[in-house]
Design an enzyme around this catalytic site. Structure first.
Site, PDB file in Angstrom:
ATOM      1  N   CYS A 164       0.801  -1.226   0.000  1.00 22.43           N
ATOM      2  CA  CYS A 164       0.000   0.000   0.000  1.00 22.43           C
ATOM      3  C   CYS A 164       0.831   1.271   0.000  1.00 22.43           C
ATOM      4  CB  CYS A 164      -0.941  -0.002   1.202  1.00 22.43           C
ATOM      5  SG  CYS A 164      -1.946  -1.492   1.292  1.00 22.43           S
ATOM      6  N   HIS A 304      -3.037   7.819   6.103  1.00 22.49           N
ATOM      7  CA  HIS A 304      -3.221   6.493   5.505  1.00 22.49           C
ATOM      8  C   HIS A 304      -4.613   5.992   5.884  1.00 22.49           C
ATOM      9  CE1 HIS A 304      -2.052   2.861   3.564  1.00 22.49           C
ATOM     10  NE2 HIS A 304      -2.105   2.125   4.660  1.00 22.49           N
ATOM     11  N   GLU A 315      -1.302   5.129  13.688  1.00 22.81           N
ATOM     12  CA  GLU A 315      -1.024   6.340  12.917  1.00 22.81           C
ATOM     13  C   GLU A 315      -1.294   7.581  13.761  1.00 22.81           C
ATOM     14  OE1 GLU A 315      -1.693   8.293   8.487  1.00 22.81           O
ATOM     15  OE2 GLU A 315      -3.033   6.694   9.139  1.00 22.81           O
ATOM     16  N   LYS A 336      -9.938   7.699   2.258  1.00 22.77           N
ATOM     17  CA  LYS A 336     -10.353   6.299   2.074  1.00 22.77           C
ATOM     18  C   LYS A 336     -11.772   6.080   2.596  1.00 22.77           C
ATOM     19  CE  LYS A 336      -5.772   4.045   2.176  1.00 22.77           C
ATOM     20  NZ  LYS A 336      -4.897   5.201   2.429  1.00 22.77           N
ATOM     21  N   HIS A 341      -9.919   1.648  -0.079  1.00 26.89           N
ATOM     22  CA  HIS A 341      -8.462   1.513  -0.070  1.00 26.89           C
ATOM     23  C   HIS A 341      -7.995   0.958  -1.409  1.00 26.89           C
ATOM     24  CE1 HIS A 341      -4.444   1.009   1.019  1.00 26.89           C
ATOM     25  NE2 HIS A 341      -4.540   0.278   2.118  1.00 26.89           N
ATOM     26  N   PHE A 401       1.916  -3.501   4.004  1.00 25.01           N
ATOM     27  CA  PHE A 401       2.294  -4.788   4.585  1.00 25.01           C
ATOM     28  C   PHE A 401       3.798  -5.007   4.396  1.00 25.01           C
ATOM     29  CE2 PHE A 401      -2.009  -7.233   4.086  1.00 25.01           C
ATOM     30  CZ  PHE A 401      -2.549  -6.456   5.095  1.00 25.01           C
TER      31      PHE A 401
END
Length: 413
Positions: A164, A304, A315, A336, A341, A401
């Protein structure tokens, strides 16, 4: 002294629109692009059945029918948005510029639908029936390859695959290439088309996806206490980056400057962020330091903000670590909540959001923010867009990830 890098063209494709203007207006009105997924047979068997699916995509203005048959969907998205961005920039890549124009396109997964189709064909019909285009359609670097072919761009060419964070890494890496003088123009961003049976099943088995199937438009709810996972989406976001002097000489419209880029690794876990967002905080600090801005100069963070329990909590903690007592003065929103996403394309799209926010002095909201979470207690610009007259700079975050963190700072020129 390094070159300044500015953005002169934007191309975007999401479930909220296939062009910059529609996309931006839908964000500002708080519209959700999340719907029931229509493109997967037997969708009722999946734990999550909703997504930011692009419907009625028509790239015929840029890609003819014969060529589309030889391109995976993620590559079609990339070519479409790259050419759209080039048109927006009013830039022609002629022979004199070709070798000084490069392409970097990130994708987390690549041509997953091609992989699924051809593996089934292999097992059902044998190896001789596998398409000769299988490999060149599937591999994730082909988006960058095809964009360079369509544009005639012969400069640096690359394909970051960092889940991502891919799109943000692509833009950050492209900016660094211009800064050190290895290109005058870079076409950069991210693309993804992973609303497919295997991807949906895989993320579903991880319990990473929201299962709020009865309320698709309310399913993506970053920082909300009732968040239960991210909503998968698809699309592409591409920008034209230029050496500032080159852009100024040709009289280009400038959206903003890429002034800071930070990238780090968590070295912690294959899917979970490091505790308290330690790696994310370091990426933000690096980007801020390279931007040569003060903490007080930055008013907005496009987070994010995936709508997952761990990401949103950590975050928030990372932002507090970086901005200390100024954290509560920041506007932090996650688009998002409206787009879903886009995985490897998220950073490309969200860099565009940060640029448009700074240029227009308006911050898009985090929709579906209804139940405050004590562990997520910043100003998330809940539910309505906000005008900010002195918005000079913004940050955008992407975390993937494997512990990949990427952060960009953009500022008004």
């Amino acid at each position: 002294m390094s070159n300044r890098v500015v953005v002169t063209g934007i191309g975007v494709l999401t479930s909220l629109g296939d062009n910059k203007d529609d996309f931006w207006q839908n964000l500002l009105t708080g519209k959700s692009g999340i719907t029931d997924i229509e493109g997967i047979e037997g969708i009722d068997e999946y734990p999550s059945r909703i997504g930011g699916e692009i419907k009625d995509f028509d790239p015929s203005c840029y890609i003819d029918r014969k060529e589309r048959k030889r391109m995976a969907i993620f590559t079609q998205y990339a070519v479409y948005t790259a050419l759209n961005a080039l048109d927006d920039a009013g830039l022609e890549i002629d022979n004199s510029l070709a070798e000084e124009t490069g392409v970097i396109v990130g994708s987390g997964i690549g041509g997953v639908e091609v992989l699924e189709e051809q593996i089934c064909r292999l097992h059902e019909r044998g190896p001789k029936r596998v398409s000769p285009f299988f490999i060149p359609m599937m591999i994730s670097n082909m988006a960058a390859g095809q964009v360079s072919i369509y544009l005639g761009a012969k400069g640096p060419n690359n394909n970051p695959v960092t889940a991502c964070a891919s799109g943000t890494h692509a833009i950050g890496d492209a900016a660094e290439i211009i800064k050190r003088g290895d290109a005058k123009v870079m076409v950069a961003g991210g693309t993804e088309a992973s609303i497919s049976p295997s991807a949906l099943a895989g993320f579903g088995s991880m319990k990473a996806l929201s299962t709020r199937n009865e309320e698709p438009k309310k399913a993506s709810r970053p920082f909300d206490k009732e968040r239960d996972g991210f909503v998968i989406a698809e699309g592409s976001g591409m920008v034209i980056l230029e050496n500032y002097e080159h852009a100024r000489e040709r009289g280009a419209e400038i959206y903003g400057e890429i002034s800071g880029y930070g990238m780090t690794g968590d070295a912690y876990h294959i899917t979970q962020p490091s505790p308290e967002g330690e790696g994310a905080a370091r990426a933000m600090k690096i980007a801020l330091e390279k931007s040569q801005l003060n903490i007080e100069d930055l008013k907005y963070i496009n987070a994010h903000g995936t709508s997952t329990p761990f990401n949103d909590k950590f975050e928030t903690m990372a932002i507090k670590e970086v901005f200390a007592d100024k954290a509560n003065e920041l506007a932090v929103s996650s688009t998002k909540s409206m787009t879903g996403h886009l995985l490897g394309a998220a950073g490309g799209v969200e860099t565009i959001v940060a640029l448009l926010a700074v240029k227009n002095g308006v911050i898009p909201p985090t929709i579906n923010y209804e139940n405050p979470d004590p562990e997520c207690d910043l100003d998330y610009v809940p539910n309505e867009a906000r005008e900010v007259s002195d918005l000079q700079a913004a940050m955008t975050n992407s975390f993937g990830f494997g512990g990949h963190n990427a952060c960009l700072v953009v500022k008004r020129v």
